[in-house]
Design a protein around this motif. Structure first.
Motif, PDB file in Angstrom:
ATOM      1  N   PRO A 199       0.803  -1.235   0.000  1.00 21.71           N
ATOM      2  CA  PRO A 199       0.000   0.000   0.000  1.00 21.71           C
ATOM      3  C   PRO A 199       0.822   1.264   0.000  1.00 21.71           C
ATOM      4  N   THR A 200       2.108   1.191   0.327  1.00 21.59           N
ATOM      5  CA  THR A 200       2.922   2.404   0.356  1.00 21.59           C
ATOM      6  C   THR A 200       3.159   2.994  -1.027  1.00 21.59           C
ATOM      7  N   ILE A 201       2.907   2.185  -2.098  1.00 17.01           N
ATOM      8  CA  ILE A 201       3.134   2.721  -3.439  1.00 17.01           C
ATOM      9  C   ILE A 201       2.108   3.783  -3.795  1.00 17.01           C
ATOM     10  N   GLN A 202       0.996   3.811  -3.059  1.00 20.39           N
ATOM     11  CA  GLN A 202      -0.026   4.819  -3.333  1.00 20.39           C
ATOM     12  C   GLN A 202       0.290   6.127  -2.638  1.00 20.39           C
ATOM     13  N   GLY A 203       1.272   6.112  -1.753  1.00 21.30           N
ATOM     14  CA  GLY A 203       1.630   7.320  -1.032  1.00 21.30           C
ATOM     15  C   GLY A 203       0.757   7.515   0.185  1.00 21.30           C
ATOM     16  N   PRO A 204       1.239   8.276   1.162  1.00 18.38           N
ATOM     17  CA  PRO A 204       0.463   8.508   2.387  1.00 18.38           C
ATOM     18  C   PRO A 204      -0.759   9.368   2.098  1.00 18.38           C
ATOM     19  N   SER A 205      -1.833   9.070   2.783  1.00 15.99           N
ATOM     20  CA  SER A 205      -3.055   9.869   2.636  1.00 15.99           C
ATOM     21  C   SER A 205      -3.097  10.933   3.719  1.00 15.99           C
ATOM     22  N   SER A 206      -3.716  12.039   3.396  1.00 20.05           N
ATOM     23  CA  SER A 206      -3.817  13.140   4.351  1.00 20.05           C
ATOM     24  C   SER A 206      -4.716  12.749   5.515  1.00 20.05           C
ATOM     25  N   ARG A 207      -4.300  13.106   6.719  1.00 23.99           N
ATOM     26  CA  ARG A 207      -5.086  12.777   7.906  1.00 23.99           C
ATOM     27  C   ARG A 207      -6.176  13.807   8.150  1.00 23.99           C
ATOM     28  N   THR A 208      -6.080  14.975   7.525  1.00 23.21           N
ATOM     29  CA  THR A 208      -7.092  16.007   7.687  1.00 23.21           C
ATOM     30  C   THR A 208      -7.472  16.565   6.327  1.00 23.21           C
ATOM     31  N   LEU A 209      -8.696  17.056   6.242  1.00 22.72           N
ATOM     32  CA  LEU A 209      -9.184  17.699   5.034  1.00 22.72           C
ATOM     33  C   LEU A 209      -9.733  19.071   5.398  1.00 22.72           C
ATOM     34  N   SER A 210      -9.556  20.019   4.512  1.00 20.84           N
ATOM     35  CA  SER A 210     -10.089  21.365   4.730  1.00 20.84           C
ATOM     36  C   SER A 210     -11.343  21.560   3.905  1.00 20.84           C
ATOM     37  N   ALA A 211     -12.347  22.165   4.501  1.00 21.07           N
ATOM     38  CA  ALA A 211     -13.614  22.392   3.818  1.00 21.07           C
ATOM     39  C   ALA A 211     -13.421  23.354   2.650  1.00 21.07           C
ATOM     40  N   GLN A 212     -14.017  22.993   1.520  1.00 19.31           N
ATOM     41  CA  GLN A 212     -13.954  23.850   0.336  1.00 19.31           C
ATOM     42  C   GLN A 212     -15.132  24.818   0.268  1.00 19.31           C
ATOM     43  N   ALA A 213     -16.239  24.470   0.919  1.00 19.91           N
ATOM     44  CA  ALA A 213     -17.422  25.324   0.915  1.00 19.91           C
ATOM     45  C   ALA A 213     -18.215  25.049   2.181  1.00 19.91           C
ATOM     46  N   VAL A 214     -18.865  26.091   2.714  1.00 22.09           N
ATOM     47  CA  VAL A 214     -19.648  25.984   3.945  1.00 22.09           C
ATOM     48  C   VAL A 214     -21.004  26.624   3.711  1.00 22.09           C
ATOM     49  N   THR A 215     -22.077  25.900   4.072  1.00 23.20           N
ATOM     50  CA  THR A 215     -23.443  26.412   3.924  1.00 23.20           C
ATOM     51  C   THR A 215     -24.139  26.359   5.269  1.00 23.20           C
ATOM     52  N   GLU A 216     -24.726  27.488   5.693  1.00 27.40           N
ATOM     53  CA  GLU A 216     -25.437  27.550   6.967  1.00 27.40           C
ATOM     54  C   GLU A 216     -26.909  27.191   6.751  1.00 27.40           C
ATOM     55  N   LEU A 217     -27.437  26.351   7.639  1.00 26.97           N
ATOM     56  CA  LEU A 217     -28.815  25.864   7.528  1.00 26.97           C
ATOM     57  C   LEU A 217     -29.490  25.948   8.886  1.00 26.97           C
ATOM     58  N   ARG A 218     -30.718  25.415   8.951  1.00 25.17           N
ATOM     59  CA  ARG A 218     -31.416  25.231  10.212  1.00 25.17           C
ATOM     60  C   ARG A 218     -31.912  23.801  10.276  1.00 25.17           C
ATOM     61  N   ALA A 219     -31.758  23.173  11.436  1.00 26.33           N
ATOM     62  CA  ALA A 219     -32.340  21.846  11.628  1.00 26.33           C
ATOM     63  C   ALA A 219     -33.845  21.944  11.458  1.00 26.33           C
ATOM     64  N   GLY A 220     -34.432  20.938  10.838  1.00 21.47           N
ATOM     65  CA  GLY A 220     -35.863  20.943  10.580  1.00 21.47           C
ATOM     66  C   GLY A 220     -36.212  21.370   9.168  1.00 21.47           C
ATOM     67  N   GLN A 221     -35.285  22.004   8.475  1.00 18.67           N
ATOM     68  CA  GLN A 221     -35.600  22.452   7.124  1.00 18.67           C
ATOM     69  C   GLN A 221     -35.278  21.358   6.104  1.00 18.67           C
ATOM     70  N   TRP A 222     -35.813  21.522   4.911  1.00 19.35           N
ATOM     71  CA  TRP A 222     -35.535  20.597   3.822  1.00 19.35           C
ATOM     72  C   TRP A 222     -34.193  20.936   3.206  1.00 19.35           C
ATOM     73  N   LEU A 223     -33.504  19.919   2.759  1.00 22.95           N
ATOM     74  CA  LEU A 223     -32.159  20.078   2.233  1.00 22.95           C
ATOM     75  C   LEU A 223     -32.061  19.424   0.867  1.00 22.95           C
ATOM     76  N   ARG A 224     -31.455  20.128  -0.066  1.00 21.11           N
ATOM     77  CA  ARG A 224     -31.194  19.582  -1.401  1.00 21.11           C
ATOM     78  C   ARG A 224     -29.744  19.915  -1.776  1.00 21.11           C
ATOM     79  N   VAL A 225     -28.933  18.873  -1.992  1.00 23.54           N
ATOM     80  CA  VAL A 225     -27.539  19.068  -2.385  1.00 23.54           C
ATOM     81  C   VAL A 225     -27.446  18.771  -3.879  1.00 23.54           C
ATOM     82  N   THR A 226     -27.031  19.751  -4.649  1.00 22.06           N
ATOM     83  CA  THR A 226     -27.036  19.603  -6.100  1.00 22.06           C
ATOM     84  C   THR A 226     -25.718  19.077  -6.650  1.00 22.06           C
ATOM     85  N   GLU A 227     -24.624  19.302  -5.933  1.00 22.24           N
ATOM     86  CA  GLU A 227     -23.305  18.970  -6.448  1.00 22.24           C
ATOM     87  C   GLU A 227     -22.783  17.691  -5.797  1.00 22.24           C
TER      88      GLU A 227
END
Length: 407
Positions: A199-227
């Protein structure tokens, strides 16, 4: 088609406590990977209780409403005795369709689960001969403390960790509405390597990821993710839920690229490049399978149904931070098929096959993350190489078809 909703009432009495049950890690859990009869469970924290949502594929074998359900909790997969257990009695409508799924909805005291790691629910007074007929739930800290579930347009829990692009779901949260945050992350993860590869031939994987986009919502609302992509959904300061968003046809594969990509387990990179550059890639895929079947169309059709049926099932069973077919368990599931025996302990999951062509046993070690709390990685070994290429050769010679298939 109307789905039957069964509301259960939890007995206060724990009359069944003390009855000896089989050791969890000695059970053959292969039935958990039989998608036709898979029971599923999810949970939501509600104050001092944990609400369980359980779905059985049909009521035909449940003998409802006469038969109570057993709920059993273990401290670990290795535990010799249950940590806690009880019986759940039910009130059900007199009329029901035995072919329709059955939904169970009931609460258990959170105090009984404080040291628990594993929960099972099944419609019987004893552990079923096939543990795959029970609904199993790993009691991770996220599961024990998450105050919401995602529900579909019929207000039924999704019971899956992936969404479809443009699918409408609701953040069904216990208590007052609270702020929610949807974060998107990079999802450029590589498919699994063959079981004999270093498995080392694939190289080490990152232990953390940084968010590329953030969307604020409210619990209880309907959610539609298009991407399509990799997301987390978090309500207030509760543990986040990892979500993989895929195309509307998922877990099936339909496009030329989707059909060609899983063939990396059976072909060379040069072959896949020719398929992708063909004038008609889908027709080129048909020709790939026709050559494997020695120009016998019935066999080619059976090979296609078997292989891409496994792709879809792997997506249903193992999807995590990437589609299920790309995971280590998905890799073996595609090429070798569902295991005949699955054993779990606190430190590993073990797959065994009866057919020597499949070889093994194969050992997976847990590697949980926010996106994949029940993710396992294969322990790769050089001695798998000969077994692996022999299994691939079976596919390429059209020999990997169910018994009785037309030839």
């Amino acid at each position: 088609m109307r789905v039957l909703l069964v509301l259960l009432q939890l007995l206060v009495s724990a009359a069944v406590v003390g009855q000896r049950l089989p050791v969890p890690n000695r059970l053959n859990l292969a039935g958990l990977y039989q998608t036709q009869q898979l029971a599923l469970a999810e949970a939501r924290r509600e104050g001092d209780s944990l609400r369980l949502y359980v779905r059985f594929p049909s009521s035909g074998g449940l003998h409802l409403p006469r038969q109570p359900l057993r709920i059993v909790v273990w401290a670990t997969y290795d535990a010799r005795q249950p940590l806690w257990q009880d019986t759940v009695r039910q009130t059900t409508p007199q009329q029901r369709d035995p072919e329709q799924p059955v939904w169970l909805d009931f609460c258990v005291p959170a105090a009984a689960l404080q040291s628990a790691k594993l929960l099972a629910v099944w419609p019987s007074n004893t552990m079923p001969d096939n543990p795959g007929s029970a609904a199993w739930l790993a009691l991770t800290p996220e599961v024990l403390n998450r105050p919401f579930v995602l529900t579909d347009s019929s207000n039924q829990p999704l019971l899956r960790r992936y969404l479809l692009a443009d699918e409408v779901v609701q953040i069904d949260c216990y208590g007052p509405d609270r702020p929610a945050t949807l974060r998107r992350y990079p999802d450029d993860f590589a498919p699994a390597l063959p079981p004999h590869t270093n498995p080392t031939i694939q190289g080490p994987s990152s232990r953390t990821l940084s968010a590329q986009a953030v969307t604020e919502l409210r619990a209880g609302q309907w959610l539609r993710v298009t991407e399509p992509g990799l997301y987390t959904l978090q309500v207030a300061d509760a543990p986040p839920m990892g979500l993989l968003v895929q195309s509307s046809t998922f877990p099936e594969v339909r496009t030329a690229t989707e059909l060609i990509e899983p063939l990396r387990y059976l072909s060379t990179s040069a072959e896949r490049e020719r398929l992708l550059r063909a004038e008609s890639p889908k027709r080129a895929v048909d020709q790939f399978w026709l050559r494997a079947a020695a120009d016998q169309q019935p066999v080619a059709r059976q090979l296609i149904r078997t292989f891409y049926g496994r792709v879809a099932n792997a997506n249903r069973l193992f999807s995590a931070h990437k589609p299920g077919w790309m995971t280590d368990r998905g890799l073996l599931y595609l090429v070798l098929g569902p295991p005949e025996r699955v054993l779990r302990t606190s430190t590993e999951e073990r797959w065994e096959y009866n057919d020597p062509v499949q070889g093994g046993p194969y050992v997976f070690r847990p590697k949980p993350s926010t996106f994949a709390p029940e993710y396992y990685e294969l322990v790769r070994r050089p001695e798998y190489e000969w077994l692996w290429f022999r299994a691939v050769e079976q596919w390429r010679k059209g020999l990997t078809v169910p018994q009785g298939a037309a030839r």
